[in-house]
Design a protein around this motif. Structure first.
Motif, PDB file in Angstrom:
ATOM      1  N   GLY A  59       0.917  -0.932  -0.286  1.00  5.11           N
ATOM      2  CA  GLY A  59      -0.062   0.067   0.068  1.00  5.11           C
ATOM      3  C   GLY A  59       1.116   1.412  -0.021  1.00  5.11           C
ATOM      4  N   HIS A  60       1.849   1.468   0.990  1.00  6.23           N
ATOM      5  CA  HIS A  60       2.892   2.650   1.039  1.00  6.23           C
ATOM      6  C   HIS A  60       3.327   2.839  -0.302  1.00  6.23           C
ATOM      7  CE1 HIS A  60       3.554   2.426   5.850  1.00  6.23           C
ATOM      8  NE2 HIS A  60       2.325   1.996   4.535  1.00  6.23           N
ATOM      9  N   MET A  61       3.873   1.596  -1.198  1.00  8.64           N
ATOM     10  CA  MET A  61       4.682   1.044  -2.647  1.00  8.64           C
ATOM     11  C   MET A  61       3.675   1.925  -3.464  1.00  8.64           C
ATOM     12  SD  MET A  61       7.233   0.207  -2.085  1.00  8.64           S
ATOM     13  CE  MET A  61       7.681   0.385  -3.540  1.00  8.64           C
ATOM     14  N   VAL A  62       2.169   1.758  -3.834  1.00  7.70           N
ATOM     15  CA  VAL A  62       1.504   2.478  -4.656  1.00  7.70           C
ATOM     16  C   VAL A  62       1.262   4.014  -4.028  1.00  7.70           C
ATOM     17  CG1 VAL A  62      -0.830   1.937  -5.024  1.00  7.70           C
ATOM     18  CG2 VAL A  62       0.353   0.055  -4.627  1.00  7.70           C
ATOM     19  N   ILE A  68       4.397  10.109  -6.997  1.00  6.44           N
ATOM     20  CA  ILE A  68       5.200  10.576  -8.258  1.00  6.44           C
ATOM     21  C   ILE A  68       4.663  10.848  -9.371  1.00  6.44           C
ATOM     22  CG2 ILE A  68       7.204   9.947  -9.791  1.00  6.44           C
ATOM     23  CD1 ILE A  68       8.225   8.332  -7.419  1.00  6.44           C
ATOM     24  N   VAL A  69       3.605  10.439  -9.355  1.00  5.33           N
ATOM     25  CA  VAL A  69       2.426  10.627 -11.575  1.00  5.33           C
ATOM     26  C   VAL A  69       1.682  12.384 -10.566  1.00  5.33           C
ATOM     27  CG1 VAL A  69       1.009   9.531 -12.567  1.00  5.33           C
ATOM     28  CG2 VAL A  69       2.793   8.064 -11.662  1.00  5.33           C
ATOM     29  N   ALA A  70       1.542  12.256  -9.281  1.00  8.14           N
ATOM     30  CA  ALA A  70       0.964  13.158  -9.165  1.00  8.14           C
ATOM     31  C   ALA A  70       2.097  14.385  -9.798  1.00  8.14           C
ATOM     32  CB  ALA A  70      -0.077  13.409  -8.266  1.00  8.14           C
ATOM     33  N   ALA A  71       3.379  14.440  -9.473  1.00  6.38           N
ATOM     34  CA  ALA A  71       3.870  15.672  -9.668  1.00  6.38           C
ATOM     35  C   ALA A  71       4.111  15.793 -10.606  1.00  6.38           C
ATOM     36  CB  ALA A  71       5.564  15.553  -8.996  1.00  6.38           C
ATOM     37  N   ILE A  72       3.701  14.372 -11.449  1.00  7.67           N
ATOM     38  CA  ILE A  72       4.408  14.779 -13.358  1.00  7.67           C
ATOM     39  C   ILE A  72       3.079  15.211 -13.641  1.00  7.67           C
ATOM     40  CG2 ILE A  72       5.473  13.193 -15.403  1.00  7.67           C
ATOM     41  CD1 ILE A  72       6.540  11.043 -13.136  1.00  7.67           C
TER      42      ILE A  72
ATOM     43  N   ASP B 130      14.394  -2.405  -0.217  1.00  6.43           N
ATOM     44  CA  ASP B 130      14.215  -3.514  -0.969  1.00  6.43           C
ATOM     45  C   ASP B 130      13.063  -4.465  -2.366  1.00  6.43           C
ATOM     46  OD1 ASP B 130      14.108  -5.647   2.154  1.00  6.43           O
ATOM     47  OD2 ASP B 130      15.398  -4.500   0.505  1.00  6.43           O
ATOM     48  N   LEU B 131      11.378  -3.319  -1.322  1.00  4.46           N
ATOM     49  CA  LEU B 131      10.832  -3.933  -2.501  1.00  4.46           C
ATOM     50  C   LEU B 131      10.727  -3.013  -4.112  1.00  4.46           C
ATOM     51  CD1 LEU B 131       7.339  -4.244  -0.598  1.00  4.46           C
ATOM     52  CD2 LEU B 131       8.583  -5.624  -1.971  1.00  4.46           C
ATOM     53  N   LEU B 132      11.066  -1.526  -3.667  1.00  4.33           N
ATOM     54  CA  LEU B 132      11.216  -1.477  -5.029  1.00  4.33           C
ATOM     55  C   LEU B 132      12.589  -1.878  -5.584  1.00  4.33           C
ATOM     56  CD1 LEU B 132      11.806   2.121  -4.345  1.00  4.33           C
ATOM     57  CD2 LEU B 132      10.281   1.799  -5.681  1.00  4.33           C
ATOM     58  N   LEU B 133      13.549  -2.801  -5.696  1.00  9.23           N
ATOM     59  CA  LEU B 133      14.225  -3.157  -6.268  1.00  9.23           C
ATOM     60  C   LEU B 133      14.373  -4.122  -6.981  1.00  9.23           C
ATOM     61  CD1 LEU B 133      17.491  -1.939  -5.360  1.00  9.23           C
ATOM     62  CD2 LEU B 133      16.470  -0.991  -7.739  1.00  9.23           C
ATOM     63  N   VAL B 137      10.377  -3.059  -8.779  1.00  6.23           N
ATOM     64  CA  VAL B 137      11.568  -2.207 -10.425  1.00  6.23           C
ATOM     65  C   VAL B 137      10.776  -2.253 -11.603  1.00  6.23           C
ATOM     66  CG1 VAL B 137      12.192  -5.002 -11.361  1.00  6.23           C
ATOM     67  CG2 VAL B 137      13.830  -3.840 -11.338  1.00  6.23           C
ATOM     68  N   PHE B 138       9.903  -3.012 -12.145  1.00  7.98           N
ATOM     69  CA  PHE B 138       9.285  -2.431 -13.252  1.00  7.98           C
ATOM     70  C   PHE B 138       8.263  -0.776 -13.544  1.00  7.98           C
ATOM     71  CE2 PHE B 138       7.846  -2.458 -17.926  1.00  7.98           C
ATOM     72  CZ  PHE B 138       6.517  -2.337 -17.447  1.00  7.98           C
ATOM     73  N   PRO B 139       7.440  -1.062 -11.927  1.00  9.32           N
ATOM     74  CA  PRO B 139       7.056   0.452 -12.186  1.00  9.32           C
ATOM     75  C   PRO B 139       8.199   1.642 -11.827  1.00  9.32           C
ATOM     76  CG  PRO B 139       5.890  -1.492 -10.623  1.00  9.32           C
ATOM     77  CD  PRO B 139       6.742  -1.616 -11.368  1.00  9.32           C
ATOM     78  N   PHE B 140       9.670   1.398 -11.223  1.00 11.01           N
ATOM     79  CA  PHE B 140      10.169   1.507 -10.421  1.00 11.01           C
ATOM     80  C   PHE B 140      10.633   2.731 -12.214  1.00 11.01           C
ATOM     81  CE2 PHE B 140      12.697   4.354  -7.948  1.00 11.01           C
ATOM     82  CZ  PHE B 140      13.900   3.178  -8.416  1.00 11.01           C
ATOM     83  N   HIS B 141      10.848   2.359 -12.581  1.00 11.43           N
ATOM     84  CA  HIS B 141      11.789   2.046 -14.534  1.00 11.43           C
ATOM     85  C   HIS B 141      11.177   2.898 -15.194  1.00 11.43           C
ATOM     86  CE1 HIS B 141      15.940   0.290 -13.278  1.00 11.43           C
ATOM     87  NE2 HIS B 141      15.562  -0.216 -12.956  1.00 11.43           N
ATOM     88  N   LEU B 142       9.827   2.468 -15.281  1.00  8.07           N
ATOM     89  CA  LEU B 142       8.529   3.449 -15.916  1.00  8.07           C
ATOM     90  C   LEU B 142       8.514   4.606 -15.486  1.00  8.07           C
ATOM     91  CD1 LEU B 142       7.099   2.134 -18.122  1.00  8.07           C
ATOM     92  CD2 LEU B 142       5.141   1.766 -16.610  1.00  8.07           C
ATOM     93  N   VAL B 143       8.683   4.363 -14.548  1.00  8.04           N
ATOM     94  CA  VAL B 143       8.640   5.848 -13.936  1.00  8.04           C
ATOM     95  C   VAL B 143       9.510   7.036 -13.975  1.00  8.04           C
ATOM     96  CG1 VAL B 143       8.034   7.222 -11.410  1.00  8.04           C
ATOM     97  CG2 VAL B 143       6.347   5.734 -11.951  1.00  8.04           C
TER      98      VAL B 143
END
Lengths: 101, 165
Positions: A59-62, A68-72, B130-133, B137-143
């Motif tokens: 949930g924190h990741m989302v 981030i997407v809001a800022a862009i 940890d989770l970001l990599l 990792v796919f949403p991270f690089h896409l962003v």
């Protein structure tokens, strides 16, 4: 007082406030402020569920990606608004209605 | 804990009322700033320390400054009028109130499975790293690609054609 349902109710209020702002404001930048209220309420929802229902951290990741997407999105939208303002000399959406060049 | 929840929810409710009702765009922007403060407080209450600090950096320091500069720039340079008219359409009020009432009903009528053992929240930064990599990792690089596209696109879009090539 601090439980899941009250959190969801505050997020629902934020969402309907954003909806009111988007429907009733006449300037493009005000509409974008309403969209920011939408996104903030969704992020609160995700983090609240991550804390109270699932004890995971996705949930924190989302919520991070929403931020981030809001800022862009804000920067791109404001580039468009400034460009349209340069051409039309107004940012009133009632006057910028046709897509002519 | 209850006091902080009441304080931040009151802050969010009053500030979103300010965003809705202020005609002056700068006043609405300051109300949006207070909404972001309240949202940061909510993130801290929910134990999301990394997301709260990211919210401070991105939303409070980034988005608000973007809004402020674009509100300042998109005025006429000769007669600076800050007042933007607000058309209170009855349709907007009706739709928003109806939507809010439906949401309240839905939220109160679903039996949420709240987990019974609510331990103290742990620091989340290492786990998010940890989770970001690994999983994200796919949403991270896409962003990341999205950010580059946005930067290049904004610069290209705002460049005037009459400038020196």
């Amino acid at each position: 007082m601090f439980n899941l349902i009250n959190m969801l109710l505050v997020a629902a209020f934020l969402f309907s406030a954003g909806m009111f702002v988007v429907f009733s404001r006449r300037d493009s930048i005000g509409i974008l402020m309403g969209v920011q209220l939408f996104l903030s309420s969704s992020a609160i929802n995700f983090v609240a569920f991550s804390r109270f229902v699932t004890r995971q951290i996705e949930g924190h990741m989302v919520a991070l990606f929403i931020l981030i997407v809001a800022a862009i999105q804000v920067s791109l939208f404001l580039a468009i608004v400034l460009r349209v303002y340069k051409e039309r000399k107004t940012s009133d959406i009632d006057e910028i209605q046709d897509l002519r060049e | 804990m209850d006091f902080f929840f009441m304080f931040f929810s009151l802050l969010i409710v009053l500030s979103s009322l300010g965003v809705m009702l202020f005609e002056n765009a700068i006043y609405a922007l300051v109300s949006l700033l207070f909404v972001f403060f309240g949202v940061t407080g909510f993130f801290l209450l929910l134990g999301a320390d990394f997301v709260a600090v990211a919210q401070i950096f991105v939303a409070l320091a980034g988005i608000i400054i973007l809004f402020l500069f674009s509100i300042v720039i998109s005025r006429s340079t000769y007669n600076i009028r800050w007042k933007m008219p607000l058309q209170l359409k009855g349709f907007a009020v009706a739709i928003s109130v109806l939507f809010f009432v439906c949401l309240i009903y839905i939220i109160k009528s679903i039996p949420w499975e709240v987990s019974l053992d609510l331990l103290a929240p742990r620091p989340t930064t290492a786990r998010i790293g940890d989770l970001l990599l690994t999983e994200f990792v796919f949403p991270f690089h896409l962003v990341g690609v999205f950010i580059v596209v946005a930067i290049v696109g904004s610069v290209l879009f705002l460049r005037s054609e009459k400038g020196a090539e």
